[in-house]
Scaffold this motif. Structure first.
Motif, PDB file in Angstrom:
ATOM      1  N   THR A   1     -10.165   8.925  -1.715  1.00 32.12           N
ATOM      2  CA  THR A   1     -11.086   8.836  -0.588  1.00 32.12           C
ATOM      3  C   THR A   1     -11.351  10.239  -0.068  1.00 32.12           C
ATOM      4  O   THR A   1     -10.415  11.042   0.070  1.00 32.12           O
ATOM      5  CB  THR A   1     -10.500   7.965   0.527  1.00 32.12           C
ATOM      6  OG1 THR A   1     -10.059   6.726  -0.039  1.00 32.12           O
ATOM      7  CG2 THR A   1     -11.531   7.681   1.594  1.00 32.12           C
TER       8      THR A   1
ATOM      9  N   ARG B   1      -4.039   6.334   8.258  1.00 25.87           N
ATOM     10  CA  ARG B   1      -3.904   4.955   8.707  1.00 25.87           C
ATOM     11  C   ARG B   1      -4.741   4.027   7.820  1.00 25.87           C
ATOM     12  O   ARG B   1      -5.903   4.298   7.532  1.00 25.87           O
ATOM     13  CB  ARG B   1      -4.350   4.822  10.168  1.00 25.87           C
ATOM     14  CG  ARG B   1      -4.187   3.413  10.737  1.00 25.87           C
ATOM     15  CD  ARG B   1      -4.464   3.411  12.228  1.00 25.87           C
ATOM     16  NE  ARG B   1      -5.861   3.698  12.533  1.00 25.87           N
ATOM     17  CZ  ARG B   1      -6.304   3.975  13.765  1.00 25.87           C
ATOM     18  NH1 ARG B   1      -5.458   4.002  14.773  1.00 25.87           N
ATOM     19  NH2 ARG B   1      -7.584   4.236  13.973  1.00 25.87           N
ATOM     20  N   TRP B   2      -4.129   2.907   7.399  1.00 22.46           N
ATOM     21  CA  TRP B   2      -4.814   1.870   6.616  1.00 22.46           C
ATOM     22  C   TRP B   2      -4.815   0.584   7.415  1.00 22.46           C
ATOM     23  O   TRP B   2      -3.812   0.211   8.031  1.00 22.46           O
ATOM     24  CB  TRP B   2      -4.107   1.644   5.273  1.00 22.46           C
ATOM     25  CG  TRP B   2      -4.782   0.616   4.398  1.00 22.46           C
ATOM     26  CD1 TRP B   2      -5.678   0.853   3.421  1.00 22.46           C
ATOM     27  CD2 TRP B   2      -4.607  -0.814   4.428  1.00 22.46           C
ATOM     28  NE1 TRP B   2      -6.089  -0.310   2.840  1.00 22.46           N
ATOM     29  CE2 TRP B   2      -5.442  -1.369   3.436  1.00 22.46           C
ATOM     30  CE3 TRP B   2      -3.832  -1.678   5.202  1.00 22.46           C
ATOM     31  CZ2 TRP B   2      -5.526  -2.732   3.197  1.00 22.46           C
ATOM     32  CZ3 TRP B   2      -3.916  -3.044   4.971  1.00 22.46           C
ATOM     33  CH2 TRP B   2      -4.752  -3.564   3.975  1.00 22.46           C
ATOM     34  N   SER B   3      -5.957  -0.122   7.388  1.00 19.89           N
ATOM     35  CA  SER B   3      -6.057  -1.387   8.111  1.00 19.89           C
ATOM     36  C   SER B   3      -7.038  -2.285   7.376  1.00 19.89           C
ATOM     37  O   SER B   3      -8.004  -1.793   6.770  1.00 19.89           O
ATOM     38  CB  SER B   3      -6.527  -1.166   9.554  1.00 19.89           C
ATOM     39  OG  SER B   3      -6.584  -2.391  10.269  1.00 19.89           O
TER      40      SER B   3
ATOM     41  N   THR C   1      -4.508   6.892  -2.674  1.00 12.06           N
ATOM     42  CA  THR C   1      -3.712   5.724  -2.306  1.00 12.06           C
ATOM     43  C   THR C   1      -3.725   4.713  -3.440  1.00 12.06           C
ATOM     44  O   THR C   1      -4.621   4.719  -4.293  1.00 12.06           O
ATOM     45  CB  THR C   1      -4.258   5.054  -1.029  1.00 12.06           C
ATOM     46  OG1 THR C   1      -5.664   4.786  -1.199  1.00 12.06           O
ATOM     47  CG2 THR C   1      -4.048   5.936   0.187  1.00 12.06           C
TER      48      THR C   1
ATOM     49  N   TYR D   1     -11.259   0.845   5.445  1.00 11.97           N
ATOM     50  CA  TYR D   1     -10.838   1.278   6.780  1.00 11.97           C
ATOM     51  C   TYR D   1      -9.635   2.203   6.683  1.00 11.97           C
ATOM     52  O   TYR D   1      -8.692   2.110   7.467  1.00 11.97           O
ATOM     53  CB  TYR D   1     -10.527   0.060   7.652  1.00 11.97           C
ATOM     54  CG  TYR D   1     -11.687  -0.884   7.783  1.00 11.97           C
ATOM     55  CD1 TYR D   1     -12.830  -0.518   8.484  1.00 11.97           C
ATOM     56  CD2 TYR D   1     -11.674  -2.134   7.162  1.00 11.97           C
ATOM     57  CE1 TYR D   1     -13.916  -1.369   8.581  1.00 11.97           C
ATOM     58  CE2 TYR D   1     -12.763  -2.995   7.259  1.00 11.97           C
ATOM     59  CZ  TYR D   1     -13.877  -2.600   7.974  1.00 11.97           C
ATOM     60  OH  TYR D   1     -14.956  -3.456   8.074  1.00 11.97           O
ATOM     61  N   LEU D   2      -9.659   3.099   5.705  1.00  6.20           N
ATOM     62  CA  LEU D   2      -8.638   4.141   5.575  1.00  6.20           C
ATOM     63  C   LEU D   2      -9.114   5.356   6.364  1.00  6.20           C
ATOM     64  O   LEU D   2     -10.171   5.918   6.066  1.00  6.20           O
ATOM     65  CB  LEU D   2      -8.426   4.494   4.106  1.00  6.20           C
ATOM     66  CG  LEU D   2      -7.286   5.461   3.797  1.00  6.20           C
ATOM     67  CD1 LEU D   2      -5.938   4.819   4.090  1.00  6.20           C
ATOM     68  CD2 LEU D   2      -7.343   5.921   2.344  1.00  6.20           C
TER      69      LEU D   2
ATOM     70  N   VAL E   1       0.853  -1.187   0.000  1.00  4.11           N
ATOM     71  CA  VAL E   1       0.000   0.000   0.000  1.00  4.11           C
ATOM     72  C   VAL E   1       0.889   1.237   0.000  1.00  4.11           C
ATOM     73  O   VAL E   1       1.891   1.297   0.722  1.00  4.11           O
ATOM     74  CB  VAL E   1      -0.944   0.019   1.214  1.00  4.11           C
ATOM     75  CG1 VAL E   1      -1.941   1.166   1.096  1.00  4.11           C
ATOM     76  CG2 VAL E   1      -1.688  -1.301   1.344  1.00  4.11           C
TER      77      VAL E   1
ATOM     78  N   THR F   1      -1.669  -3.185  10.438  1.00  2.00           N
ATOM     79  CA  THR F   1      -2.023  -1.793  10.190  1.00  2.00           C
ATOM     80  C   THR F   1      -0.804  -1.017   9.682  1.00  2.00           C
ATOM     81  O   THR F   1       0.329  -1.232  10.139  1.00  2.00           O
ATOM     82  CB  THR F   1      -2.572  -1.159  11.462  1.00  2.00           C
ATOM     83  OG1 THR F   1      -3.723  -1.893  11.880  1.00  2.00           O
ATOM     84  CG2 THR F   1      -2.952   0.297  11.242  1.00  2.00           C
TER      85      THR F   1
ATOM     86  N   ASP G   1     -10.110   1.036   0.459  1.00  2.00           N
ATOM     87  CA  ASP G   1     -10.104   2.122   1.447  1.00  2.00           C
ATOM     88  C   ASP G   1     -11.236   1.982   2.457  1.00  2.00           C
ATOM     89  O   ASP G   1     -11.684   2.973   3.029  1.00  2.00           O
ATOM     90  CB  ASP G   1     -10.195   3.474   0.752  1.00  2.00           C
ATOM     91  CG  ASP G   1     -11.509   3.654   0.003  1.00  2.00           C
ATOM     92  OD1 ASP G   1     -12.194   2.638  -0.243  1.00  2.00           O
ATOM     93  OD2 ASP G   1     -11.852   4.800  -0.336  1.00  2.00           O
TER      94      ASP G   1
END
Length: 341
Positions: free
Chosen positions: A309, A323-325, A254, A271-272, A223, A334, A269
């Protein structure tokens, strides 16, 4: 994006005339199945068109429906019937009486289907008592023998548990809506306030840095945070949306690469989040911009896909990282990029 499917073209033309409509209303206008209309709208929304498919509900009513008890008839005991009479029923059927109004016999004949011998109809009283709800004069209840024939003693009424119903849903105030007015920042922001950020986990990096991680199914992913446009109010307004007083828009770009053999089937995205200086996490807004295509669901093995996003937040909020998860709560998978110099 050019729309080539004639069905999609007709659907979008009808939606453009309405501006805003429920799925079943739009389906009725174009003469299609609501399920197919919903499927096509979701697919078109993810292709970059200025289109958003939403859902509006009554939260209290849904919770009451979920917590409701099962139907009372499911728990009723099976009905018990008395044994058949020991005396045989005559073989000759009773003559058919002439029919009066509403199918009631007009003469002193037995009702069709009632015994022609000295037997009482099941559940009818054997003495000179009136059935509940019957006239108080010398009239017989429909379906009982017309003569004073003896029979078994009356059965006591079967006790049934009282039927229970779930409480009715609380009606919504027609003036106040959960999402606010369409094409406004309150509608794009949603009804959940920013939540405190969980303890940081996983890898740390800086903007434009590529970091590797795994998905929930073991997907091998890379990512990269390419760009953070803060503020991006002009992009938000150009797409036809309106910010409230004291709010601003932020757009994050992203890219995600699937390096393994397992397809990544989620929205990249989903949980971005933006992380503010006070430790709160800001989720994305359910809107897409015509000039900045959004992410599409799924990344096949060996491919790299990008998207934008959108976020709506107060003017006073200072964003320090992205933060990306792969899941709602951060863990060792994460990725966090710092955007401050």
């Amino acid at each position: 994006m050019a729309v080539t499917d004639p069905v999609d073209t007709r659907l979008l033309a009808a939606l453009a005339d309405l501006g805003k409509a429920a799925v079943h209303e739009l389906a009725a206008k174009v003469g299609m199945d609501p399920r197919e209309v919903a499927y096509r709208l979701v697919a078109l929304s993810g292709s970059g068109l200025p289109l958003l498919v939403g859902v509006e509900s009554d939260p209290q009513g849904l919770r009451a429906a979920i917590a409701g008890s099962p139907p009372s008839w499911a728990n009723r005991p099976p009905q018990q019937f008395p044994p058949p009479p020991s005396q045989p029923v005559p073989q000759q059927p009773a003559p058919m009486p002439p029919q009066g109004p509403h199918g009631v016999p007009s003469g002193p004949y037995n009702v069709q289907g009632a015994p022609s011998g000295p037997y009482n109809v099941q559940g009818a009283p054997s003495g000179p008592y009136n059935v509940q709800g019957a006239p108080s004069g010398p009239y017989h209840v429909q379906g009982t023998p017309s003569g004073p024939y003896p029979g078994p003693p009356p059965r006591p009424p079967q006790q049934r548990p009282p039927q229970q119903f779930a409480p009715p849903p609380v009606p919504l105030d027609p003036v106040v809506s959960t999402w606010g007015l369409p094409q406004t920042a309150s509608w794009a922001r949603g009804d959940e306030p920013a939540r405190p950020a969980a303890p940081a986990g996983g890898k740390q990096g800086r903007i434009r840095e590529v970091m590797e991680t795994q998905g929930l199914e073991g997907e091998q992913l890379s990512v990269q945070l390419l760009e953070v446009q803060d503020p991006a109010d002009y992009l938000f307004s150009a797409a036809g949306y309106r910010l409230e007083e004291g709010e601003r828009a932020v757009v994050v770009h992203t890219e995600i690469t699937n390096r393994g053999a397992i397809p990544f089937a989620s929205l990249p995205d989903n949980y971005l989040e933006l992380l503010a200086a006070d430790g709160t996490a800001i989720g994305k807004a359910p809107v897409s911009l015509t000039s900045r295509p959004p992410h599409k669901i799924g990344v096949p093995p060996g491919e790299t896909l990008g998207g934008h996003t959108v976020y709506v937040l107060p003017d006073t909020t200072r964003v320090v990282s992205v933060r990306w998860s792969p899941r709602p709560e951060p863990d060792e998978r994460t990725l966090t990029w710092s955007i401050e110099d």
